[in-house]
Design an enzyme around this catalytic site. Structure first.
Site, mmCIF file in Angstrom:
data_model
loop_
_atom_site.group_PDB
_atom_site.id
_atom_site.type_symbol
_atom_site.label_atom_id
_atom_site.label_comp_id
_atom_site.label_asym_id
_atom_site.label_seq_id
_atom_site.Cartn_x
_atom_site.Cartn_y
_atom_site.Cartn_z
ATOM 1 N N ARG A 151 0.874 -1.182 0.000
ATOM 2 C CA ARG A 151 0.000 0.000 0.000
ATOM 3 C C ARG A 151 0.904 1.221 0.000
ATOM 4 O O ARG A 151 1.691 1.418 0.927
ATOM 5 C CB ARG A 151 -0.897 0.013 1.243
ATOM 6 C CG ARG A 151 -1.514 1.379 1.483
ATOM 7 C CD ARG A 151 -2.600 1.403 2.524
ATOM 8 N NE ARG A 151 -3.789 0.717 2.076
ATOM 9 C CZ ARG A 151 -5.000 0.868 2.628
ATOM 10 N NH1 ARG A 151 -5.157 1.675 3.652
ATOM 11 N NH2 ARG A 151 -6.030 0.208 2.154
ATOM 12 N N HIS A 158 -7.720 0.880 -6.107
ATOM 13 C CA HIS A 158 -7.903 0.075 -4.898
ATOM 14 C C HIS A 158 -8.651 -1.216 -5.274
ATOM 15 O O HIS A 158 -9.800 -1.431 -4.887
ATOM 16 C CB HIS A 158 -8.682 0.889 -3.856
ATOM 17 C CG HIS A 158 -8.597 0.327 -2.469
ATOM 18 N ND1 HIS A 158 -7.779 -0.735 -2.125
ATOM 19 C CD2 HIS A 158 -9.239 0.684 -1.320
ATOM 20 C CE1 HIS A 158 -7.924 -0.995 -0.830
ATOM 21 N NE2 HIS A 158 -8.806 -0.160 -0.321
ATOM 22 N N GLN A 211 -10.219 -3.945 -2.649
ATOM 23 C CA GLN A 211 -11.472 -3.473 -2.066
ATOM 24 C C GLN A 211 -12.643 -3.846 -2.974
ATOM 25 O O GLN A 211 -13.674 -4.334 -2.521
ATOM 26 C CB GLN A 211 -11.411 -1.948 -1.883
ATOM 27 C CG GLN A 211 -12.700 -1.333 -1.391
ATOM 28 C CD GLN A 211 -13.015 -1.623 0.058
ATOM 29 O OE1 GLN A 211 -12.178 -1.409 0.921
ATOM 30 N NE2 GLN A 211 -14.203 -2.125 0.330
ATOM 31 N N ASP A 243 -17.162 7.419 -0.851
ATOM 32 C CA ASP A 243 -15.834 7.357 -0.219
ATOM 33 C C ASP A 243 -15.508 8.773 0.278
ATOM 34 O O ASP A 243 -16.172 9.749 -0.117
ATOM 35 C CB ASP A 243 -14.801 6.873 -1.252
ATOM 36 C CG ASP A 243 -13.401 6.690 -0.678
ATOM 37 O OD1 ASP A 243 -13.262 6.598 0.555
ATOM 38 O OD2 ASP A 243 -12.430 6.649 -1.473
ATOM 39 N N CYS A 279 -16.173 2.018 1.497
ATOM 40 C CA CYS A 279 -14.989 1.196 1.761
ATOM 41 C C CYS A 279 -14.496 1.363 3.203
ATOM 42 O O CYS A 279 -13.804 0.498 3.710
ATOM 43 C CB CYS A 279 -13.893 1.535 0.765
ATOM 44 S SG CYS A 279 -13.483 3.289 0.716
ATOM 45 N N ARG A 329 -13.497 -8.222 3.041
ATOM 46 C CA ARG A 329 -12.090 -8.013 2.687
ATOM 47 C C ARG A 329 -11.298 -9.270 3.059
ATOM 48 O O ARG A 329 -10.450 -9.723 2.305
ATOM 49 C CB ARG A 329 -11.504 -6.803 3.446
ATOM 50 C CG ARG A 329 -12.153 -5.466 3.185
ATOM 51 C CD ARG A 329 -11.964 -4.955 1.788
ATOM 52 N NE ARG A 329 -10.583 -4.783 1.391
ATOM 53 C CZ ARG A 329 -9.783 -3.770 1.726
ATOM 54 N NH1 ARG A 329 -10.241 -2.794 2.486
ATOM 55 N NH2 ARG A 329 -8.543 -3.707 1.297
HETATM 56 N N1 NVA Z 1 -9.864 6.950 -1.176
HETATM 57 C C1 NVA Z 1 -9.446 6.525 0.140
HETATM 58 C C2 NVA Z 1 -9.718 5.069 0.336
HETATM 59 C C3 NVA Z 1 -9.328 4.536 1.676
HETATM 60 C C4 NVA Z 1 -9.588 3.067 1.821
HETATM 61 C C5 NVA Z 1 -7.973 6.858 0.322
HETATM 62 O O1 NVA Z 1 -7.200 6.618 -0.609
HETATM 63 O O2 NVA Z 1 -7.607 7.362 1.380
HETATM 64 N N1 CP Z 2 -11.077 0.247 3.035
HETATM 65 C C1 CP Z 2 -9.773 0.149 3.381
HETATM 66 O O1 CP Z 2 -8.896 -0.081 2.553
HETATM 67 O O2 CP Z 2 -9.555 0.270 4.715
HETATM 68 P P1 CP Z 2 -8.146 0.460 5.443
HETATM 69 O O3 CP Z 2 -7.592 1.782 4.982
HETATM 70 O O4 CP Z 2 -8.474 0.432 6.902
HETATM 71 O O5 CP Z 2 -7.245 -0.666 5.028
#
Ligand code: NVA
Ligand code: CP
Length: 308
Positions: free
Chosen positions: A107, A134, A137, A228, A268, A296
């Protein structure tokens, strides 16, 4: 199985609808087996390295607990601790990890870094979120939609919010035969190239992907409403500007009235109550956000079991 072994999971673009359906089937089986108390040794003796340069609750726990449940082991590698954080090149990290472990989940901010990691690694690389996509997800999201709606084909999914990593990956639900509508302010549209690619793939399989500016019109007759955060990780400094730009891009009672009466609401997570979604809707009877979060685990176990 052979067809999946050794592959990367970087974007849904790379998988056919049949392959995605197969991953969902495996996820469903693993979920049922877990509920039935079956234990597994599918990944016994295998190790997953998990590189995180951003925060995570769901992704980390799903991969870490999932790996354990499949008989393997996961290593949590924060960029604060590993040498990447001090500037060691991704391509060196890729080759070192390839000699020690069996898979890498990453990540990070730059999608290009994930591509670079995969280029130099000779073990599967899984995208646990980049600024661009993502995909893990969305696999869990498709599983959740199947469970609640008993199909994917022909359903309308409306995403209300930022044209971000979530929007980019969700658009590939179009190739599962779904009608995906992204509603975002004009200044926050999804990437035009990704839209074109999602539209082309959707067309091939009878789905549809479109963008609209008007959130309420987009929500009309939707079977699935999705949202989101307005400011993603790394966009903290833009939060105040975004707060203004996204004021009408919220799932609330009015949005719910436009959608099908049995529509499900997805997010998410983490959610910002009162911003992109109201407390009432998030905690309401049509919200499936915690089924989605649970999935997940099952979806990621399927990814690891098949790839590794
Ligand atoms: N769009 C958000 C998703 C988090 C799971 C981010 O990238 O922070
Ligand atoms: N939805 C998601 O990816 O959650 P986290 O950021 O907690 O991993």
């Amino acid at each position: 199985k052979e067809h999946f072994t050794g592959r990367d999971f970087i974007c849904l673009q790379d998988f056919t609808p049949d392959e995605i359906l197969h991953m969902l089937k495996v996820a469903k089986e693993l979920k049922e087996e877990k509920k039935g108390g079956t234990s597994h040794s599918i990944l016994q003796g295998k190790t997953l390295a998990m590189i995180f340069t951003k925060s995570s609750t769901r992704t980390r726990v799903a991969f870490e607990a999932g790996m354990l449940q499949l008989g393997g082991h996961a290593l949590f590698l924060s960029n604060r601790d590993i040498q990447i954080g001090r500037g060691e090149p991704i391509k060196d990290t890729a080759r070192v990890l390839s000699r020690m472990v069996d898979g890498i989940m990453i990540r990070t901010h730059s999608h290009q870094d994930i591509i670079e990691l995969a280029k130099y690694a000779d073990i599967p690389v899984i995208n646990g979120l980049s600024d661009f996509l993502h995909p893990t997800q969305v696999l869990a999201d498709l599983l959740t939609i199947q469970e609640h709606k008993h199909r994917l084909e022909g359903l309308k999914l409306t995403y209300i919010g930022d044209g971000n990593n979530m929007a980019h990956s969700l658009m590939f639900a179009g190739k599962m035969g779904m009608h995906v509508v992204i509603a975002s302010p004009a200044g926050y549209k999804p990437d035009a190239q990704v839209v074109a690619q999602a539209q082309a793939q959707a067309k091939q399989y009878g789905g549809l992907v479109e963008w609209m500016e008007e959130p309420l019109a987009a929500a009309e007759e939707a079977d699935v409403l999705y949202t989101d955060v307005w400011a993603s990780m790394g966009q903290e400094e833009e939060a105040a500007i975004r707060m203004k730009a996204f004021q009408s891009y919220r799932i609330d009672r009015e949005t719910m009235e436009r959608a099908q009466s049995n529509a499900i609401v997805m997010h998410c997570l983490p959610a910002h109550r009162g911003e992109e979604i109201t407390e009432e809707v998030l905690e309401g009877p049509q919200s499936v956000v915690f089924d989605e979060a649970e999935n997940r685990l099952h979806a990621h176990k399927a990814i690891m079991a098949l790839l590794m």
